[in-house]
Design a protein around this motif. Structure first.
Motif, mmCIF file in Angstrom:
data_model
loop_
_atom_site.group_PDB
_atom_site.id
_atom_site.type_symbol
_atom_site.label_atom_id
_atom_site.label_comp_id
_atom_site.label_asym_id
_atom_site.label_seq_id
_atom_site.Cartn_x
_atom_site.Cartn_y
_atom_site.Cartn_z
ATOM 1 N N VAL A 5 -19.896 53.057 -101.255
ATOM 2 C CA VAL A 5 -18.611 53.020 -100.543
ATOM 3 C C VAL A 5 -18.091 54.435 -100.317
ATOM 4 N N PHE A 6 -18.143 55.264 -101.356
ATOM 5 C CA PHE A 6 -17.685 56.650 -101.231
ATOM 6 C C PHE A 6 -18.469 57.392 -100.153
ATOM 7 N N THR A 7 -19.780 57.230 -100.147
ATOM 8 C CA THR A 7 -20.621 57.933 -99.176
ATOM 9 C C THR A 7 -20.297 57.520 -97.751
ATOM 10 N N ILE A 8 -20.131 56.233 -97.522
ATOM 11 C CA ILE A 8 -19.819 55.738 -96.176
ATOM 12 C C ILE A 8 -18.467 56.261 -95.705
ATOM 13 N N LEU A 9 -17.453 56.166 -96.566
ATOM 14 C CA LEU A 9 -16.111 56.623 -96.189
ATOM 15 C C LEU A 9 -16.072 58.134 -96.003
ATOM 16 N N LEU A 10 -16.849 58.851 -96.828
ATOM 17 C CA LEU A 10 -16.906 60.306 -96.692
ATOM 18 C C LEU A 10 -17.520 60.703 -95.351
ATOM 19 N N LEU A 11 -18.624 60.075 -94.978
ATOM 20 C CA LEU A 11 -19.280 60.400 -93.716
ATOM 21 C C LEU A 11 -18.373 60.085 -92.534
ATOM 22 N N TRP A 12 -17.726 58.936 -92.564
ATOM 23 C CA TRP A 12 -16.799 58.542 -91.502
ATOM 24 C C TRP A 12 -15.687 59.588 -91.383
ATOM 25 N N SER A 13 -15.077 59.929 -92.502
ATOM 26 C CA SER A 13 -13.961 60.882 -92.502
ATOM 27 C C SER A 13 -14.393 62.253 -92.003
ATOM 28 N N CYS A 14 -15.576 62.698 -92.428
ATOM 29 C CA CYS A 14 -16.065 64.017 -92.007
ATOM 30 C C CYS A 14 -16.317 64.063 -90.505
ATOM 31 N N ILE A 15 -16.923 63.014 -89.971
ATOM 32 C CA ILE A 15 -17.213 62.979 -88.537
ATOM 33 C C ILE A 15 -15.923 63.049 -87.724
ATOM 34 N N VAL A 16 -14.931 62.266 -88.118
ATOM 35 C CA VAL A 16 -13.652 62.256 -87.397
ATOM 36 C C VAL A 16 -12.956 63.611 -87.498
ATOM 37 N N ALA A 17 -12.972 64.208 -88.688
ATOM 38 C CA ALA A 17 -12.321 65.511 -88.875
ATOM 39 C C ALA A 17 -13.005 66.595 -88.058
ATOM 40 N N ILE A 18 -14.334 66.558 -87.998
ATOM 41 C CA ILE A 18 -15.088 67.565 -87.242
ATOM 42 C C ILE A 18 -14.820 67.429 -85.748
ATOM 43 N N ILE A 19 -14.756 66.204 -85.254
ATOM 44 C CA ILE A 19 -14.442 65.979 -83.830
ATOM 45 C C ILE A 19 -13.105 66.611 -83.478
ATOM 46 N N GLY A 20 -12.139 66.484 -84.371
ATOM 47 C CA GLY A 20 -10.802 66.996 -84.110
ATOM 48 C C GLY A 20 -10.718 68.505 -84.020
ATOM 49 N N VAL A 21 -11.668 69.211 -84.648
ATOM 50 C CA VAL A 21 -11.649 70.674 -84.634
ATOM 51 C C VAL A 21 -11.704 71.216 -83.203
ATOM 52 N N PHE A 22 -12.404 70.510 -82.332
ATOM 53 C CA PHE A 22 -12.583 71.001 -80.963
ATOM 54 C C PHE A 22 -11.277 70.960 -80.163
ATOM 55 N N ASP A 23 -10.333 70.138 -80.564
ATOM 56 C CA ASP A 23 -9.019 70.128 -79.917
ATOM 57 C C ASP A 23 -8.015 69.430 -80.827
ATOM 58 N N PRO A 24 -7.403 70.173 -81.777
ATOM 59 C CA PRO A 24 -6.418 69.549 -82.671
ATOM 60 C C PRO A 24 -5.148 69.098 -81.953
ATOM 61 N N TRP A 25 -4.938 69.593 -80.748
ATOM 62 C CA TRP A 25 -3.721 69.263 -80.004
ATOM 63 C C TRP A 25 -4.072 68.615 -78.661
ATOM 64 N N PRO A 26 -4.689 67.432 -78.658
ATOM 65 C CA PRO A 26 -5.035 66.791 -77.388
ATOM 66 C C PRO A 26 -3.775 66.402 -76.619
ATOM 67 N N GLN A 27 -3.917 66.322 -75.308
ATOM 68 C CA GLN A 27 -2.769 66.001 -74.465
ATOM 69 C C GLN A 27 -2.154 64.673 -74.888
ATOM 70 N N SER A 28 -0.842 64.647 -74.971
ATOM 71 C CA SER A 28 -0.140 63.435 -75.391
ATOM 72 C C SER A 28 0.014 62.502 -74.193
ATOM 73 N N LEU A 29 -0.713 61.384 -74.200
ATOM 74 C CA LEU A 29 -0.684 60.419 -73.112
ATOM 75 C C LEU A 29 -0.101 59.106 -73.615
ATOM 76 N N ARG A 30 0.541 58.370 -72.713
ATOM 77 C CA ARG A 30 1.185 57.127 -73.122
ATOM 78 C C ARG A 30 0.811 55.996 -72.169
ATOM 79 N N PHE A 31 0.763 54.816 -72.695
ATOM 80 C CA PHE A 31 0.579 53.638 -71.843
ATOM 81 C C PHE A 31 1.576 52.571 -72.255
#
Length: 450
Positions: free
Chosen positions: A400-426
């Motif tokens: 469980v720890f390994t799966i959650l760690l990998l998921w969290s790391c992938i999401v955090a790394i994706i965010g590095v490329f743009d921590p401030w994405p354009q705020s869009l609304r629907f």
């Protein structure tokens, strides 16, 4: 004798891995720390830095149109951000401006396009010193905490990576923001609280550690007012109940200096002692226009709660690894174990912040990746995961720890490329929802929402 020799070899191996992880994270910061402006939030702070150094005040009249994070007071525009961080970071611009001839855009440039993605060495250096270094210090103190609680050395690296690579602290470590700084300072203050508890509140250095806890926690409070002030007050109550009135003076002593400086600069910028957002008259510009940007003011409390935790900006969607410390806190409270009061303190503080943001802010942090307002509390929350590692992990928990760690790391790394994405609304049935920042970062098609 052979067994001791082998244990020492294994210990050295784990230590080498931890050192390598710190080296790689430092190398990452050197390579990826942002040297440019890319959001209203960052621009607002740097406009203040520029004014402090070049004009000796907090007025941002000449380029106020570059940001929506501002107020209008007595005929002048000011940043709406608490001033203490800008004052501290102005030391970098003072050096680069006066000794190396570095400047931000020339007077008269007042549109965002002139700021976005133009490279400025001052921005890079300030981000690296004021955000990157505190991030590394946070991980160092977390490592000290693992040793303080005698966590097996083979768990040190994955636990450090969980906090340093598997949370939004990693995402925001490359950009100028108050959350990473405040979270780092707050955890350091918490470390000294743990140290005092570990020695049963009776040892020679207790006054020094109380002073250090008060110093770092109060610094966190003036950097991130909601989170820092909440836990400064909770730590105060904790120490007062455990140690009494005479000892608590060592905790509040440094805070009196820090808070006095904050109130002084706050008065210079806002003409009062409250945050800029508290003065609604300052939200309106000279022509009656709204100058302070606010998002999603029509959300109901249940919509906010859903999106904050498991929806568009979900705290546990972007960092699912935090489900494990949540489970650990539940066990500690249920079993009334040794750290129940610390667990209850963190839970109570978390509830206060939730109530604050859903009732007063009613926002998701603007154009931001994930729910950035919970970044500062993440290290305190994550601390409780270590109690699951006091004993050897079962195969099920390790998976469980390994799966959650990998998921969290992938999401955090994706965010590095743009921590401030354009705020869009629907719009759904008359209610405005933010487009999930993760969708924006991944470049997914969201046109079907409109």
């Amino acid at each position: 004798m052979i067994k001791n020799w082998w244990n020492n070899i294994k210990e050295d191996k784990h230590k080498r891995r931890v050192v390598l992880a710190f080296f790689l994270l430092a190398f990452f910061l050197i390579l990826f720390t942002e040297p440019y402006f890319n959001t209203y939030n960052v621009i607002s702070r740097y406009l203040t830095i520029e004014s402090i150094v070049e004009d000796g005040d907090f007025i941002i009249d000449e380029r106020h149109q570059a940001t929506g994070d501002k107020i209008y007071r007595e005929g002048h525009y000011y940043s709406s951000k608490p001033p203490i961080l800008s004052v501290a970071a102005s030391s970098i611009y003072y050096i680069t401006h006066n000794f190396f001839g570095q400047d931000f855009p020339e007077t008269g440039i007042n549109t965002r396009s002139e700021y976005f993605h133009s490279i400025y060495p001052t921005v890079y250096v300030a981000n690296l010193i004021f955000v990157g270094l505190p991030f590394l210090f946070l991980l160092f103190y977390f490592y000290k905490t693992l040793k303080l609680f005698y966590i097996k050395s083979r768990y040190h690296l994955p636990l450090i990576l969980g906090l340093g690579l598997g949370s939004l602290l990693f995402t925001y470590s490359v950009t100028f923001n108050n959350h990473v700084i405040a979270g780092s300072l707050l955890f350091i203050g918490f470390y000294y609280l743990l140290l005092i508890k570990k020695f049963n509140y009776k040892f020679d250095d207790i006054n020094k550690y109380l002073f250090l806890s008060g110093l770092f926690t109060s610094l966190s409070a003036v950097i991130d007012l909601p989170t820092g002030l909440t836990f400064f007050a909770l730590f105060f109550v904790y120490f007062f109940l455990k140690l009494g009135f005479r000892k608590i003076l060592y905790y509040i002593g440094p805070a009196l200096i820090i808070f006095s400086l904050h109130l002084y600069f706050n008065y210079q910028a806002f003409g009062g002692f409250l945050p800029a957002q508290a003065y609604e008259d300052y939200w309106i510009g000279p022509d009656g226009e709204l100058v302070l940007i606010h998002f999603f003011r029509d959300h109901s409390w249940y919509t906010l709660l859903f999106n904050i935790f498991i929806g568009t900006n979900g705290f546990f969607i972007y960092t699912p690894l935090l489900l494990l410390p949540l489970y650990s806190i539940y066990k500690i409270i249920k079993e009334k174990s040794e750290f129940i009061w610390e667990a209850l303190m963190i839970v109570f503080g978390f509830i206060i912040l939730i109530l604050f943001y859903i009732n007063l802010a009613k926002d998701y942090g603007g154009g931001a990746y994930g729910y950035r307002w919970f970044i500062a509390i993440t290290p305190l929350f994550y601390f409780f995961i270590i109690f699951l590692f006091k004993k050897t992990l079962s195969a099920k928990m390790s998976t469980v720890f390994t799966i959650l760690l990998l998921w969290s790391c992938i999401v955090a790394i994706i965010g590095v490329f743009d921590p401030w994405p354009q705020s869009l609304r629907f719009d759904i049935f008359g209610t405005l929802f933010p487009v999930p920042p993760l969708w924006v970062a991944l470049g997914l098609d969201y046109s079907f929402l409109y």
